[in-house]
Design an enzyme around this catalytic site. Structure first.
Site, PDB file in Angstrom:
ATOM      1  N   GLU A  24       0.794  -1.035   0.087  1.00 40.31           N
ATOM      2  CA  GLU A  24      -0.030  -0.048  -0.115  1.00 40.31           C
ATOM      3  C   GLU A  24       0.856   1.245  -0.027  1.00 40.31           C
ATOM      4  OE1 GLU A  24      -1.720  -2.599   0.682  1.00 40.31           O
ATOM      5  OE2 GLU A  24      -3.708  -2.234  -0.070  1.00 40.31           O
ATOM      6  N   TYR A  82       3.451   2.129   2.143  1.00 40.66           N
ATOM      7  CA  TYR A  82       4.010   2.325   3.213  1.00 40.66           C
ATOM      8  C   TYR A  82       5.625   2.108   3.206  1.00 40.66           C
ATOM      9  CZ  TYR A  82      -0.559   2.886   5.098  1.00 40.66           C
ATOM     10  OH  TYR A  82      -1.855   3.522   5.336  1.00 40.66           O
ATOM     11  N   ARG A 130       2.889  -8.398   4.425  1.00 41.63           N
ATOM     12  CA  ARG A 130       1.673  -8.036   3.606  1.00 41.63           C
ATOM     13  C   ARG A 130       2.544  -7.366   2.476  1.00 41.63           C
ATOM     14  NH1 ARG A 130      -3.981  -4.625   4.003  1.00 41.63           N
ATOM     15  NH2 ARG A 130      -4.458  -5.184   1.789  1.00 41.63           N
ATOM     16  N   HIS A 170      -1.496   3.913  -1.877  1.00 37.34           N
ATOM     17  CA  HIS A 170      -2.386   4.784  -1.408  1.00 37.34           C
ATOM     18  C   HIS A 170      -2.554   6.039  -2.495  1.00 37.34           C
ATOM     19  CE1 HIS A 170      -4.273   2.842   1.682  1.00 37.34           C
ATOM     20  NE2 HIS A 170      -3.048   2.894   2.861  1.00 37.34           N
ATOM     21  N   ALA A 207      -2.141   5.727  -5.776  1.00 34.98           N
ATOM     22  CA  ALA A 207      -2.475   5.169  -7.063  1.00 34.98           C
ATOM     23  C   ALA A 207      -3.641   5.896  -7.516  1.00 34.98           C
ATOM     24  CB  ALA A 207      -2.350   3.710  -7.172  1.00 34.98           C
ATOM     25  N   ALA A 220     -11.652  -6.999   5.626  1.00 35.29           N
ATOM     26  CA  ALA A 220     -11.781  -6.033   6.561  1.00 35.29           C
ATOM     27  C   ALA A 220     -13.084  -5.065   6.710  1.00 35.29           C
ATOM     28  CB  ALA A 220     -10.356  -4.864   6.399  1.00 35.29           C
ATOM     29  N   CYS A 276     -21.055  -5.424   3.019  1.00 32.44           N
ATOM     30  CA  CYS A 276     -20.235  -4.256   2.838  1.00 32.44           C
ATOM     31  C   CYS A 276     -20.387  -3.981   1.556  1.00 32.44           C
ATOM     32  CB  CYS A 276     -18.716  -4.708   3.162  1.00 32.44           C
ATOM     33  SG  CYS A 276     -17.638  -3.206   2.474  1.00 32.44           S
ATOM     34  N   GLN A 316     -17.557   5.282   3.203  1.00 33.22           N
ATOM     35  CA  GLN A 316     -18.105   6.518   3.593  1.00 33.22           C
ATOM     36  C   GLN A 316     -17.923   6.558   5.166  1.00 33.22           C
ATOM     37  OE1 GLN A 316     -21.931   8.090   2.588  1.00 33.22           O
ATOM     38  NE2 GLN A 316     -21.608   7.202   0.229  1.00 33.22           N
ATOM     39  N   CYS A 353     -16.008   4.318   7.028  1.00 34.74           N
ATOM     40  CA  CYS A 353     -14.777   3.431   7.469  1.00 34.74           C
ATOM     41  C   CYS A 353     -13.421   4.314   6.868  1.00 34.74           C
ATOM     42  CB  CYS A 353     -14.604   2.100   7.080  1.00 34.74           C
ATOM     43  SG  CYS A 353     -14.868   1.903   5.417  1.00 34.74           S
ATOM     44  N   ALA A 401     -33.529   4.560   6.541  1.00 35.14           N
ATOM     45  CA  ALA A 401     -33.586   4.935   7.995  1.00 35.14           C
ATOM     46  C   ALA A 401     -34.882   4.323   8.817  1.00 35.14           C
ATOM     47  CB  ALA A 401     -33.963   6.570   8.024  1.00 35.14           C
ATOM     48  N   LYS A 452     -22.732   0.770  -8.469  1.00 34.57           N
ATOM     49  CA  LYS A 452     -23.221   0.691  -7.253  1.00 34.57           C
ATOM     50  C   LYS A 452     -24.226  -0.493  -6.992  1.00 34.57           C
ATOM     51  CE  LYS A 452     -22.544   5.229  -5.562  1.00 34.57           C
ATOM     52  NZ  LYS A 452     -23.032   6.592  -4.812  1.00 34.57           N
ATOM     53  N   ALA A 466     -27.152   8.470   3.921  1.00 34.22           N
ATOM     54  CA  ALA A 466     -27.408   7.062   4.352  1.00 34.22           C
ATOM     55  C   ALA A 466     -26.777   6.806   5.654  1.00 34.22           C
ATOM     56  CB  ALA A 466     -26.968   6.152   3.305  1.00 34.22           C
TER      57      ALA A 466
HETATM   58  P1  NAP Z   1     -26.029  17.767  -2.495  1.00 35.16           P
HETATM   59  O1  NAP Z   1     -24.726  16.924  -2.351  1.00 35.16           O
HETATM   60  O2  NAP Z   1     -26.380  18.799  -1.399  1.00 35.16           O
HETATM   61  O3  NAP Z   1     -25.927  18.565  -3.894  1.00 35.16           O
HETATM   62  C1  NAP Z   1     -26.927  19.257  -4.248  1.00 35.16           C
HETATM   63  C2  NAP Z   1     -26.413  19.913  -5.655  1.00 35.16           C
HETATM   64  O4  NAP Z   1     -27.352  20.888  -6.123  1.00 35.16           O
HETATM   65  C3  NAP Z   1     -25.337  20.873  -5.287  1.00 35.16           C
HETATM   66  O5  NAP Z   1     -24.429  20.962  -6.568  1.00 35.16           O
HETATM   67  C4  NAP Z   1     -25.873  22.404  -5.380  1.00 35.16           C
HETATM   68  O6  NAP Z   1     -24.820  23.159  -5.802  1.00 35.16           O
HETATM   69  C5  NAP Z   1     -27.165  22.164  -6.510  1.00 35.16           C
HETATM   70  N1  NAP Z   1     -28.221  22.907  -5.619  1.00 35.16           N
HETATM   71  C6  NAP Z   1     -28.994  23.088  -4.427  1.00 35.16           C
HETATM   72  N2  NAP Z   1     -30.047  24.015  -4.368  1.00 35.16           N
HETATM   73  C7  NAP Z   1     -29.979  24.101  -5.707  1.00 35.16           C
HETATM   74  C8  NAP Z   1     -31.092  24.942  -6.308  1.00 35.16           C
HETATM   75  N3  NAP Z   1     -32.022  25.466  -5.516  1.00 35.16           N
HETATM   76  N4  NAP Z   1     -31.013  25.175  -7.566  1.00 35.16           N
HETATM   77  C9  NAP Z   1     -29.976  24.563  -8.325  1.00 35.16           C
HETATM   78  N5  NAP Z   1     -29.127  23.981  -7.856  1.00 35.16           N
HETATM   79  C10 NAP Z   1     -29.161  23.516  -6.424  1.00 35.16           C
HETATM   80  O7  NAP Z   1     -27.164  16.809  -2.705  1.00 35.16           O
HETATM   81  P2  NAP Z   1     -27.204  15.260  -3.501  1.00 35.16           P
HETATM   82  O8  NAP Z   1     -26.363  15.437  -4.953  1.00 35.16           O
HETATM   83  O9  NAP Z   1     -28.710  15.272  -3.786  1.00 35.16           O
HETATM   84  O10 NAP Z   1     -27.034  14.243  -2.582  1.00 35.16           O
HETATM   85  C11 NAP Z   1     -27.638  13.992  -1.570  1.00 35.16           C
HETATM   86  C12 NAP Z   1     -26.604  13.220  -0.455  1.00 35.16           C
HETATM   87  O11 NAP Z   1     -26.724  12.015  -0.946  1.00 35.16           O
HETATM   88  C13 NAP Z   1     -25.157  13.861  -0.490  1.00 35.16           C
HETATM   89  O12 NAP Z   1     -25.280  14.484   0.774  1.00 35.16           O
HETATM   90  C14 NAP Z   1     -24.482  12.520  -0.247  1.00 35.16           C
HETATM   91  O13 NAP Z   1     -24.287  12.158   1.115  1.00 35.16           O
HETATM   92  C15 NAP Z   1     -25.286  11.387  -1.028  1.00 35.16           C
HETATM   93  N6  NAP Z   1     -24.639  10.886  -1.908  1.00 35.16           N
HETATM   94  C16 NAP Z   1     -23.206  10.825  -2.186  1.00 35.16           C
HETATM   95  C17 NAP Z   1     -22.623   9.992  -3.101  1.00 35.16           C
HETATM   96  C18 NAP Z   1     -21.306   9.944  -3.118  1.00 35.16           C
HETATM   97  O14 NAP Z   1     -20.463  10.235  -2.318  1.00 35.16           O
HETATM   98  N7  NAP Z   1     -20.694   9.541  -4.181  1.00 35.16           N
HETATM   99  C19 NAP Z   1     -23.348   9.533  -4.152  1.00 35.16           C
HETATM  100  C20 NAP Z   1     -24.803   9.922  -4.178  1.00 35.16           C
HETATM  101  C21 NAP Z   1     -25.366  10.417  -3.152  1.00 35.16           C
HETATM  102  P3  NAP Z   1     -24.966  24.829  -5.980  1.00 35.16           P
HETATM  103  O15 NAP Z   1     -25.662  24.986  -4.834  1.00 35.16           O
HETATM  104  O16 NAP Z   1     -23.540  25.139  -6.132  1.00 35.16           O
HETATM  105  O17 NAP Z   1     -25.632  24.914  -7.149  1.00 35.16           O
HETATM  106 FE1  SF4 Z   2     -18.247  -1.151   3.809  1.00 36.00          FE
HETATM  107 FE2  SF4 Z   2     -17.007   0.805   4.926  1.00 36.00          FE
HETATM  108 FE3  SF4 Z   2     -19.156   1.168   3.534  1.00 36.00          FE
HETATM  109 FE4  SF4 Z   2     -19.267  -0.046   5.812  1.00 36.00          FE
HETATM  110  S1  SF4 Z   2     -18.664   2.192   5.548  1.00 36.00           S
HETATM  111  S2  SF4 Z   2     -20.259  -0.528   4.033  1.00 36.00           S
HETATM  112  S3  SF4 Z   2     -17.248  -0.972   6.121  1.00 36.00           S
HETATM  113  S4  SF4 Z   2     -17.086   0.498   2.874  1.00 36.00           S
END
Ligand code: NAP
Ligand code: SF4
Length: 677
Positions: A167, A169, A217, A255, A257, A313, A337, A342, A344, A387, A424, A663
């Protein structure tokens, strides 16, 4: 004992000791190992996994000296005084018949602290501190430190140690030319570069005797330029065996990479062919790792002889009882898992305690406790997203009578949208897990049932949990009610989308939707391994001759032209997870998605979307506009505070707070509330 998983459950004899099955809980830094006063929590965390049936556990990394710290004042074992807290851990594990190794990790130039050292003074891209080149004297002292740490680990009751050599290290920094540019006997050809690792193994063996496990490892695929070839990896593995290791564990990718190795879009068991290649050349047992999360995958690897053990893990954070459930044919009860990182790794990188998105009890075993209730209540949970399902199943497992109402025809809420995003697919598993839990815990599930407060009152519930989630936020500009404007939910449910698309909002969902729209509909999901390797430039030859196992990536032309935009002027995707955000950003970049920031949305017309960017009006000629602008809470059922005088109504998840819809928070809030009722 399940005959279907006979290879997983078969003991492994090492001559002087026996490991009861082939499952290794791999090393994962939780943050608890860094402070002695957290060891009772660490002991409960490992103890529960030992009780859950795992054969061998490897702790998070413990440094042999101050230079090796990952973080300032990180977990160290180099004095007699360091032993006592570790005894709690080894005792908790041995009580259940599992074995435990302490991992010795010297971070080298990956340390986030000013004492960092390395083979050569080359700064890593992931730490602000430039390392000092180790002198001959420091190298010899470090070898002695490793041996002394191993000796202390033995006194603390460990069954062995794992030497972290992958990794990226410290030891990896010596093994590979990527960092090692020395001209002395510790650098140059592979015989010199591996000298440090070999001397450490020999010194440890001499210090601890024959009846102590030494696991090394080794990086099988560096995935960085000037990384080792497979021929060099095999030379190192054979030399380690000769030097006295008992087990050879495998690591994939440094890490730093820029090829993903553990996130959810990496196909299951993606790297096991490289493990099989090394195994052909050594006789010590070899452990396979990375993206092995369910028993079918693990059994296949072991049955085909590709490896002798499988390491997981994160899957054991997600479900402490993974092995026992496998052994008793209850695989459908495994909390899988989903490789989201998110709760871990993203926590570890933020210096927070690691836990698990799908299992909020991970590393909180003494704090989040589900005790059988003495006073069973009638509880209504409204909304069967994650939820609601978390709250309902925990409450029912404690003995409450739970009714779960869901307006839709299926459970899962937002996870039903996430699971169709390329890479996903694992999100299916969480829905499956909760469905099985609903059945097993006796939750009464009423689908296609939209309830209101009057109905709930009529049924006379003692407690009501409002988990009604969110609806996508709409766009309020001229023309935004036109048919070519779609919400992300409509798109992910299959609404037709044109070939030129504007995605409004660049949060996690804006990125997900863009990835979804880039790929042809007929493309199989998950992506077949060969296609995935091509896309990321990984040499598919298990005996690769390319440096670090990399070759030129081949990217399929995207099926759509996409604009992804936000109003903020910050980098798009800056808020995504530390360990997964770069993968999403790289994917969109490779597929020529145009990313626009600091944009104002003006109007939707038949020609497309009018925006203002850099002070100028601009027309984006697009066929479809997808709105990913966050969400709004749905909470009509929740009474105003003055009407909720008996505090019988509780609100959780997106219904409580849409702005941070997440989530991880949703599942944890459901579980924490249900643990208290
Ligand atoms: P978000 O992360 O809060 O993003 C919302 C987006 O919409 C932002 O880009 C924001 O940017 C824009 N926005 C907000 N209000 C707006 C408005 N009134 N008009 C136009 N644009 C607006 O929400 P999300 O993408 O719906 O995701 C929800 C949650 O799901 C996230 O917090 C995350 O935890 C989770 N999630 C994570 C992943 C990941 O990590 N890969 C993937 C999917 C979901 P501006 O305000 O700059 O325009
Ligand atoms: Fe797997 Fe970590 Fe996501 Fe839990 S938080 S599901 S251990 S990747």
């Amino acid at each position: 004992m399940s005959a279907s998983y006979a290879h997983i459950l078969k003991p492994l004899h090492l001559g002087f000791t026996t490991i009861k099955n082939r499952v290794v809980m791999g090393s994962m830094h939780t943050g608890l190992e860094d402070r002695f006063y957290n060891y009772p929590k660490l002991a409960a965390y490992f103890g529960e996994r030992a009780k859950g049936g795992v054969g061998l556990i490897i702790t998070g990394g413990i440094s042999p000296n101050r230079q090796g710290w990952l973080l300032p004042a990180g977990g160290t074992m180099n004095t007699l005084g360091d032993i006592a807290p570790h005894r709690l851990v080894t005792h908790a594990v041995h009580k259940h018949g599992a074995k435990i190794l302490m991992q010795i990790l010297h971070a080298g130039r990956y340390g986030y602290q000013p004492f960092v050292v390395s083979s050569s003074p080359i700064k890593s891209p992931i730490s602000p501190f430039k390392p000092r080149q180790m002198t001959e004297k420091q190298i010899l002292q470090t070898i002695a430190d490793y041996a002394y740490t191993a000796k202390l680990a033995k006194r603390a009751g460990y069954d062995g140690v794992e030497i972290m050599g992958s990794e990226g290290y410290l030891l990896n920094q010596f093994l590979s030319r990527h960092v090692n540019q020395r001209q002395d006997r510790w650098g140059g050809d592979i015989q010199n570069r591996m000298r440090f690792s070999l001397e450490i193994v020999k010194a440890i063996r001499e210090a601890v005797g024959e009846k102590f496990i030494i696991c090394f490892r080794l990086s099988l695929l560096d995935l960085v330029h000037d990384g080792n070839t497979m021929s060099e990896v095999i030379v190192i593995a054979q030399a380690l065996e000769k030097a006295g290791i008992s087990l050879l564990n495998t690591g994939i990718g440094w890490h730093e990479a820029r090829i993903p190795t553990i996130v959810t879009s990496v196909p299951r068991a993606a790297f096991v062919d490289y493990t099989a290649e090394v195994k052909k050349h050594v006789s010590v047992p070899v452990i396979a790792s990375n993206r092995i999360n369910m028993p079918e995958t693990a059994e296949k690897i072991l049955a085909s002889g590709q490896a002798d053990m499988v390491q997981m893990a994160r899957p054991l954070l997600a479900d402490a009882y993974w092995v026992n459930k496998t052994a008793t044919n209850r695989v459908d009860e495994i909390n899988t898992c989903i490789a989201c990182n998110q709760a871990c790794l993203d926590h570890t990188f933020k210096n927070q305690r690691a836990t698990c998105l799908v299992n909020p009890r991970a590393a909180y075993e003494t704090e989040l406790v589900y005790v059988k209730t003495k006073k069973a209540k009638r509880i209504a949970v409204v909304g069967a997203g994650v939820a609601g399902m978390s709250a309902a199943t925990v409450a029912a497992s404690r003995g409450h009578a739970v009714t779960l109402f869901e307006a839709a025809a299926e459970v899962g809420g937002q996870f039903n949208l996430a699971k169709v995003v390329p890479g996903k697919e694992e999100f299916h598993e969480t829905i499956r897990y909760f469905k099985v839990q609903i059945e097993k815990t006796g939750v009464e599930l009423r689908l296609n049932t939209r309830v209101n407060r009057e109905q709930l009152e009529r049924e006379g519930f003692d407690e009501v949990i409002v988990a009604t989630g969110v609806i996508p936020r709409g766009l309020k500009i001229e023309g935004s009610d036109a048919p070519q404007v779609l919400s992300y939910a409509e798109v992910l449910r299959g609404a037709p989308v044109g070939l030129r698309v504007a995605v409004i909002g660049a949060g996690g969902i804006g990125f997900d939707v863009s990835e979804y729209l880039l790929k042809p509909e007929q493309q199989p999901q998950p992506l077949p391994l060969a296609d995935w390797q091509r896309e990321w430039g990984i040499d598919p030859n298990p005996h690769y001759y390319s440096e670090g196992g990399m070759q030129a990536a081949e990217v399929e032309a995207p099926v759509r032209q996409i604009y992804l935009m936000q109003r903020k002027t910050t980098t798009l995707g800056a808020g995504l997870g530390k360990t997964s955000g770069w993968v999403h950003r790289a994917q969109l970049k490779k597929h020529a998605v145009k990313m626009l920031r600091g944009v104002q949305y003006k109007a939707v017309t038949d020609e497309g979307l009018w925006i203002e960017s850099n002070g100028h009006d601009q027309l984006l000629r697009v066929d479809t506009i997808v709105v990913c602008a966050g969400q709004e809470s749905v909470k009509d059922i929740m009474p105003a505070a003055e009407q909720n005088t008996l505090a019988k109504y509780h609100i959780i998840g997106g219904a409580k707070l849409a702005a941070e819809l997440d989530a991880k928070r949703a599942i944890r809030e459901g579980a924490e509330l249900a643990a208290k009722l």
